[in-house]
Design an enzyme around this catalytic site. Sequence first.
Site, PDB file in Angstrom:
ATOM      1  N   GLY A  46       0.843  -1.188   0.000  1.00 23.60           N
ATOM      2  CA  GLY A  46       0.000   0.000   0.000  1.00 23.60           C
ATOM      3  C   GLY A  46       0.879   1.239   0.000  1.00 23.60           C
ATOM      4  CD  GLN A  51       3.503   5.893   2.578  1.00 21.79           C
ATOM      5  OE1 GLN A  51       2.552   5.379   2.022  1.00 21.79           O
ATOM      6  NE2 GLN A  51       4.432   5.172   3.190  1.00 21.79           N
ATOM      7  CB  CYS A  88       4.935   2.296   7.594  1.00 22.41           C
ATOM      8  SG  CYS A  88       4.582   3.793   6.652  1.00 22.41           S
ATOM      9  CG  LEU A  89       6.589   0.882   1.538  1.00 25.41           C
ATOM     10  CD1 LEU A  89       6.140   1.236   0.126  1.00 25.41           C
ATOM     11  CD2 LEU A  89       7.691  -0.165   1.497  1.00 25.41           C
ATOM     12  CG  HIS A 130      -0.944   1.641   6.945  1.00 22.82           C
ATOM     13  ND1 HIS A 130      -0.063   1.059   7.840  1.00 22.82           N
ATOM     14  CD2 HIS A 130      -0.190   2.507   6.195  1.00 22.82           C
ATOM     15  CE1 HIS A 130       1.157   1.570   7.634  1.00 22.82           C
ATOM     16  NE2 HIS A 130       1.103   2.431   6.630  1.00 22.82           N
ATOM     17  CD  GLU A 131      -1.165   2.739   2.493  1.00 24.26           C
ATOM     18  OE1 GLU A 131      -0.579   3.839   2.522  1.00 24.26           O
ATOM     19  OE2 GLU A 131      -0.597   1.667   2.789  1.00 24.26           O
ATOM     20  CG  HIS A 134       0.439   7.139   5.213  1.00 24.78           C
ATOM     21  ND1 HIS A 134       1.557   7.565   5.899  1.00 24.78           N
ATOM     22  CD2 HIS A 134       0.614   5.801   5.033  1.00 24.78           C
ATOM     23  CE1 HIS A 134       2.370   6.538   6.117  1.00 24.78           C
ATOM     24  NE2 HIS A 134       1.817   5.449   5.600  1.00 24.78           N
TER      25      HIS A 134
HETATM   26 ZN   LIG Z   1       2.577   3.560   5.685  1.00 22.00          ZN
END
Ligand SMILES: [Zn+2]
Length: 160
Positions: A46, A51, A88-89, A130-131, A134
């Site tokens: 995701g 991000q 998380c990236l 989660h997204e 963000h």
């Molecule tokens: Zn994330």
Amino acid sequence: MKKYELKFYPDPVLRKIAPPVIRVNGAIRHLIKKMSQIMYTFKGIGLAAPQLGNLKRVIIADIGEGLISMINPEILTGFGEDYLEEGCLSLPEKVFNVKRQQSVFVRFLDKNENERESELDGLTARVIQHEIDHLNGVLIIDYAPLSDRLKLNVINELKL
Ligand SMILES: [Zn+2]
């Protein structure tokens, strides 16, 4: 040429609230394409536009069942609760146990600006929650116990 690159915590852009997309145009579709390239490169499931430093309410996900993209996603209702360790990236090598709703009903615009609603559950529901976090400047670190956050040396990040 705009550069698209992954932003890492504690980059302040990750804490900003992204405003809604007004028009779903070629620039938004291009953004989605770039986001998916980066997500697949980093083997994520995701990604949210902030991000990449792009403050727009655009998210994507692929849990192995094909790419999902959502513009201006909104959770209308949710049911159940569930805990799972999430990464998380933008926070490499960190995992936190995060409580999420088991299933969610989401309204969003698709790439062609059509309004859609879908009911999601399991991992897809989790990734979408989660997204969407963000888009509101919320990170998985915010779900960690205070003691963990102190260990991570993020005192300046604590909302006191
Ligand atoms: Zn994330």
